[in-house]
Design a protein around this motif. Sequence first.
Motif, mmCIF file in Angstrom:
data_model
loop_
_atom_site.group_PDB
_atom_site.id
_atom_site.type_symbol
_atom_site.label_atom_id
_atom_site.label_comp_id
_atom_site.label_asym_id
_atom_site.label_seq_id
_atom_site.Cartn_x
_atom_site.Cartn_y
_atom_site.Cartn_z
ATOM 1 N N ALA A 151 -7.004 7.459 13.676
ATOM 2 C CA ALA A 151 -7.100 6.054 13.274
ATOM 3 C C ALA A 151 -5.803 5.326 13.604
ATOM 4 C CB ALA A 151 -7.388 5.951 11.776
ATOM 5 N N ALA A 152 -5.914 4.065 13.999
ATOM 6 C CA ALA A 152 -4.730 3.254 14.266
ATOM 7 C C ALA A 152 -4.999 1.849 13.768
ATOM 8 C CB ALA A 152 -4.418 3.242 15.754
ATOM 9 N N PHE A 153 -4.023 1.269 13.098
ATOM 10 C CA PHE A 153 -4.208 -0.054 12.514
ATOM 11 C C PHE A 153 -3.034 -0.967 12.855
ATOM 12 C CE2 PHE A 153 -5.959 3.076 9.415
ATOM 13 C CZ PHE A 153 -7.304 2.777 9.562
ATOM 14 N N SER A 154 -3.314 -2.254 12.912
ATOM 15 C CA SER A 154 -2.259 -3.255 13.013
ATOM 16 C C SER A 154 -2.366 -4.079 11.742
ATOM 17 C CB SER A 154 -2.473 -4.160 14.221
ATOM 18 O OG SER A 154 -2.456 -3.383 15.397
ATOM 19 N N ILE A 155 -1.460 -3.867 10.821
ATOM 20 C CA ILE A 155 -1.557 -4.519 9.520
ATOM 21 C C ILE A 155 -0.607 -5.713 9.459
ATOM 22 C CG2 ILE A 155 -1.466 -4.146 7.024
ATOM 23 C CD1 ILE A 155 -1.585 -1.088 7.646
ATOM 24 N N PRO A 156 -1.146 -6.922 9.267
ATOM 25 C CA PRO A 156 -0.277 -8.095 9.199
ATOM 26 C C PRO A 156 0.675 -8.025 8.003
ATOM 27 C CG PRO A 156 -2.602 -8.726 9.445
ATOM 28 C CD PRO A 156 -2.567 -7.265 9.139
ATOM 29 N N PHE A 157 1.921 -8.473 8.218
ATOM 30 C CA PHE A 157 2.902 -8.492 7.127
ATOM 31 C C PHE A 157 2.351 -9.249 5.918
ATOM 32 C CE2 PHE A 157 6.781 -8.392 10.246
ATOM 33 C CZ PHE A 157 6.463 -7.095 10.595
ATOM 34 N N GLU A 158 1.662 -10.360 6.201
ATOM 35 C CA GLU A 158 1.162 -11.178 5.091
ATOM 36 C C GLU A 158 0.227 -10.370 4.199
ATOM 37 O OE1 GLU A 158 -1.187 -15.367 4.032
ATOM 38 O OE2 GLU A 158 -1.229 -14.606 6.088
ATOM 39 N N LEU A 159 -0.652 -9.599 4.836
ATOM 40 C CA LEU A 159 -1.591 -8.778 4.066
ATOM 41 C C LEU A 159 -0.826 -7.754 3.226
ATOM 42 C CD1 LEU A 159 -4.766 -8.230 3.766
ATOM 43 C CD2 LEU A 159 -4.341 -6.264 5.208
ATOM 44 N N MET A 160 0.158 -7.118 3.849
ATOM 45 C CA MET A 160 0.958 -6.124 3.129
ATOM 46 C C MET A 160 1.662 -6.756 1.942
ATOM 47 S SD MET A 160 2.724 -4.012 6.231
ATOM 48 C CE MET A 160 3.749 -3.068 5.089
ATOM 49 N N ARG A 161 2.172 -7.963 2.181
ATOM 50 C CA ARG A 161 2.959 -8.638 1.145
ATOM 51 C C ARG A 161 2.087 -9.062 -0.034
ATOM 52 N NH1 ARG A 161 4.766 -10.286 -2.475
ATOM 53 N NH2 ARG A 161 6.520 -11.667 -2.905
ATOM 54 N N VAL A 162 0.899 -9.638 0.262
ATOM 55 C CA VAL A 162 0.073 -10.121 -0.844
ATOM 56 C C VAL A 162 -0.652 -8.981 -1.561
ATOM 57 C CG1 VAL A 162 -0.184 -12.415 0.156
ATOM 58 C CG2 VAL A 162 -1.957 -10.711 0.574
ATOM 59 N N TYR A 163 -0.729 -7.828 -0.911
ATOM 60 C CA TYR A 163 -1.312 -6.660 -1.578
ATOM 61 C C TYR A 163 -0.231 -5.627 -1.888
ATOM 62 C CZ TYR A 163 -6.113 -8.202 -1.128
ATOM 63 O OH TYR A 163 -7.294 -8.892 -1.272
ATOM 64 N N SER A 164 0.963 -6.100 -2.143
ATOM 65 C CA SER A 164 2.042 -5.166 -2.453
ATOM 66 C C SER A 164 1.678 -4.326 -3.674
ATOM 67 C CB SER A 164 3.333 -5.928 -2.748
ATOM 68 O OG SER A 164 4.302 -5.031 -3.260
ATOM 69 N N PRO A 165 1.924 -3.011 -3.585
ATOM 70 C CA PRO A 165 1.616 -2.141 -4.722
ATOM 71 C C PRO A 165 2.634 -2.264 -5.848
ATOM 72 C CG PRO A 165 2.494 -0.861 -2.888
ATOM 73 C CD PRO A 165 2.380 -2.275 -2.404
ATOM 74 N N SER A 166 3.609 -3.162 -5.726
ATOM 75 C CA SER A 166 4.645 -3.251 -6.755
ATOM 76 C C SER A 166 4.112 -3.864 -8.041
ATOM 77 C CB SER A 166 5.790 -4.136 -6.258
ATOM 78 O OG SER A 166 5.392 -5.487 -6.319
ATOM 79 N N ALA A 167 4.799 -3.578 -9.133
ATOM 80 C CA ALA A 167 4.393 -4.094 -10.443
ATOM 81 C C ALA A 167 4.440 -5.616 -10.478
ATOM 82 C CB ALA A 167 5.280 -3.518 -11.532
ATOM 83 N N GLU A 168 5.390 -6.203 -9.735
ATOM 84 C CA GLU A 168 5.523 -7.662 -9.829
ATOM 85 C C GLU A 168 4.335 -8.392 -9.186
ATOM 86 O OE1 GLU A 168 8.512 -10.012 -6.801
ATOM 87 O OE2 GLU A 168 9.116 -8.034 -7.468
ATOM 88 N N VAL A 169 3.595 -7.695 -8.319
ATOM 89 C CA VAL A 169 2.405 -8.294 -7.724
ATOM 90 C C VAL A 169 1.151 -7.782 -8.436
ATOM 91 C CG1 VAL A 169 0.968 -8.393 -5.633
ATOM 92 C CG2 VAL A 169 3.453 -8.634 -5.460
ATOM 93 N N LYS A 170 1.105 -6.463 -8.610
ATOM 94 C CA LYS A 170 -0.046 -5.801 -9.213
ATOM 95 C C LYS A 170 -0.217 -6.137 -10.684
ATOM 96 C CE LYS A 170 -2.392 -2.281 -7.096
ATOM 97 N NZ LYS A 170 -3.011 -3.191 -6.124
ATOM 98 N N GLY A 171 0.885 -6.470 -11.352
ATOM 99 C CA GLY A 171 0.813 -6.659 -12.788
ATOM 100 C C GLY A 171 0.781 -5.297 -13.446
ATOM 101 N N HIS A 172 0.534 -5.279 -14.734
ATOM 102 C CA HIS A 172 0.606 -3.988 -15.419
ATOM 103 C C HIS A 172 -0.751 -3.556 -15.940
ATOM 104 C CE1 HIS A 172 4.940 -3.788 -15.055
ATOM 105 N NE2 HIS A 172 4.914 -5.110 -15.225
ATOM 106 N N GLY A 173 -1.799 -3.993 -15.258
ATOM 107 C CA GLY A 173 -3.135 -3.592 -15.665
ATOM 108 C C GLY A 173 -4.140 -4.467 -14.954
ATOM 109 N N PRO A 174 -5.417 -4.104 -15.016
ATOM 110 C CA PRO A 174 -6.458 -4.865 -14.329
ATOM 111 C C PRO A 174 -6.454 -6.307 -14.813
ATOM 112 C CG PRO A 174 -7.334 -2.830 -15.257
ATOM 113 C CD PRO A 174 -5.936 -2.979 -15.769
ATOM 114 N N GLY A 175 -6.622 -7.238 -13.881
ATOM 115 C CA GLY A 175 -6.663 -8.635 -14.268
ATOM 116 C C GLY A 175 -5.271 -9.233 -14.412
#
Length: 139
Positions: A24-48
Amino acid sequence: MPTPTNLTIRQQSKILEIAFDDGAAFSIPFELMRVYSPSAEVKGHGPGQEVLQVGKRDVGIEGVEPVGNYAIKPLFTDGHQSGIYTWDYLYKLGKEEAALWQDYLQRLHSAGFEGDSGRAPGTVLPGAQSKPHACGHHH
């Protein structure tokens, strides 16, 4: 779990190119990576609790730090540096790119930020039809 065989940051086109040992090979846009960052500050601390990221269409990546041999930490030009992207997560971003964009644009739309992404609603995603890739085959 697939392991990357190649990883390239394309500053100009703002994409991360990644190839895996399962073909598999992917080209992932920075914007997508940034808005789906796995960090707590983006993900929050729970669903919703997710924090909608807006205005990231021009975000760049100025460098990438390896995290062990299972992840990377991109250093985004907007100062966001707390996201740890595992190979697994990057694979998911690449594989589900179209659905993730759809979801993100939907959320921007609901919040009244339509057009705030580099992906205008209704645009055909680059690579959506053009290149053959491994589709959903589990090894």
